[in-house]
Design a protein around this motif. Sequence first.
Motif, PDB file in Angstrom:
ATOM      1  N   LYS A  43       0.842  -1.202   0.000  1.00  0.00           N
ATOM      2  CA  LYS A  43       0.000   0.000   0.000  1.00  0.00           C
ATOM      3  C   LYS A  43       0.882   1.259   0.000  1.00  0.00           C
ATOM      4  O   LYS A  43       2.104   1.177   0.188  1.00  0.00           O
ATOM      5  N   TYR A  55     -11.928  -2.577  -2.279  1.00  0.00           N
ATOM      6  CA  TYR A  55     -12.421  -2.731  -0.915  1.00  0.00           C
ATOM      7  C   TYR A  55     -13.943  -2.760  -0.851  1.00  0.00           C
ATOM      8  O   TYR A  55     -14.532  -2.407   0.174  1.00  0.00           O
ATOM      9  N   HIS A 112     -16.066  -3.702   2.130  1.00  0.00           N
ATOM     10  CA  HIS A 112     -16.127  -2.829   3.313  1.00  0.00           C
ATOM     11  C   HIS A 112     -16.978  -1.585   3.079  1.00  0.00           C
ATOM     12  O   HIS A 112     -17.047  -0.705   3.944  1.00  0.00           O
ATOM     13  N   PHE A 142     -15.043   3.334   8.340  1.00  0.00           N
ATOM     14  CA  PHE A 142     -13.683   3.642   7.895  1.00  0.00           C
ATOM     15  C   PHE A 142     -13.520   3.595   6.378  1.00  0.00           C
ATOM     16  O   PHE A 142     -12.445   3.882   5.856  1.00  0.00           O
ATOM     17  N   LEU A 195     -10.340   4.776   3.978  1.00  0.00           N
ATOM     18  CA  LEU A 195      -9.604   3.655   3.400  1.00  0.00           C
ATOM     19  C   LEU A 195      -9.396   3.862   1.905  1.00  0.00           C
ATOM     20  O   LEU A 195      -8.295   3.673   1.374  1.00  0.00           O
ATOM     21  N   ARG A 206      -1.043 -14.617   4.145  1.00  0.00           N
ATOM     22  CA  ARG A 206      -1.694 -13.901   5.249  1.00  0.00           C
ATOM     23  C   ARG A 206      -0.924 -14.107   6.553  1.00  0.00           C
ATOM     24  O   ARG A 206      -0.826 -13.196   7.377  1.00  0.00           O
ATOM     25  N   THR A 232      -4.739  -7.751  10.946  1.00  0.00           N
ATOM     26  CA  THR A 232      -5.155  -6.450  10.407  1.00  0.00           C
ATOM     27  C   THR A 232      -4.610  -5.300  11.252  1.00  0.00           C
ATOM     28  O   THR A 232      -4.112  -4.308  10.714  1.00  0.00           O
ATOM     29  N   ARG A 279       3.382  -6.814   9.134  1.00  0.00           N
ATOM     30  CA  ARG A 279       2.711  -5.762   9.912  1.00  0.00           C
ATOM     31  C   ARG A 279       3.263  -5.695  11.340  1.00  0.00           C
ATOM     32  O   ARG A 279       3.366  -4.617  11.925  1.00  0.00           O
ATOM     33  N   THR A 303      -3.786   0.468  12.316  1.00  0.00           N
ATOM     34  CA  THR A 303      -4.617  -0.350  11.422  1.00  0.00           C
ATOM     35  C   THR A 303      -4.825   0.342  10.076  1.00  0.00           C
ATOM     36  O   THR A 303      -4.831  -0.308   9.032  1.00  0.00           O
ATOM     37  N   GLY A 304      -4.967   1.658  10.121  1.00  0.00           N
ATOM     38  CA  GLY A 304      -5.193   2.404   8.882  1.00  0.00           C
ATOM     39  C   GLY A 304      -3.938   2.608   8.048  1.00  0.00           C
ATOM     40  O   GLY A 304      -3.986   3.196   6.965  1.00  0.00           O
ATOM     41  N   ASN A 355      -1.427  -0.112   7.479  1.00  0.00           N
ATOM     42  CA  ASN A 355      -0.856  -1.434   7.772  1.00  0.00           C
ATOM     43  C   ASN A 355      -0.083  -2.051   6.604  1.00  0.00           C
ATOM     44  O   ASN A 355       0.083  -3.263   6.514  1.00  0.00           O
TER      45      ASN A 355
END
Length: 151
Positions: A11, A51, A54, A59, A63, A87, A93, A104, A111-112, A114
């Motif tokens: 990311k 996403y 979600h 959030f 995101l 994973r 997360t 992570r 979390t935002g 990660n």
Amino acid sequence: EREELSFIMIKPDGVQRGLISDIIARFERKGYKLVGIKVLVPTQALAAKHYAEHDGKPFFPKLVNFLSSGPVVAMVWEGKSVVKYGRTMIGATNPLASSPGTIRGDYGIDTGRNIIHGSDSVEALAAKHYAEHDGKPFFPKLVNFLSSGPV
Ligand code: DAT
Ligand code: MG
């Protein structure tokens, strides 16, 4: 015959913090094979599609803004159980709930922010594959293109 594939994405925070080579090295050393890689800045629309599960959560707007805030490294990795074990390598997360030794766990706090995304199921991967037919996903094109010959 292809083995299992997983969509893994560094990311914008991971890119900005200079973690690209470390993350790629981890997957390589584990024994997975990089079969596709592309750097792009996701549009808001692509980020929202990525996403979509979600959508509606509190959030979600942040995101989507975050994911489209800069370059990401979108990759396809191949190998035995790469979805599940990928994973495991990524961690939980919430980075503060991730064990040391995970990506992570080693590099994050929020979390935002990660660092990395990884497919959570082979089904999710298939869904993204089919998304190709009604939008502009980066992943399926990449897989189709790169699985047509050696990289
Ligand atoms: P993961 O990325 O581990 O698959 P997820 O699919 O539940 O996690 O959520 C996708 C991303 O959304 C996650 O990487 C960070 C963000 N996110 C999830 N839960 C959040 C929350 N409670 N507050 C803020 N951001 C959140
Ligand atoms: Mg997820």
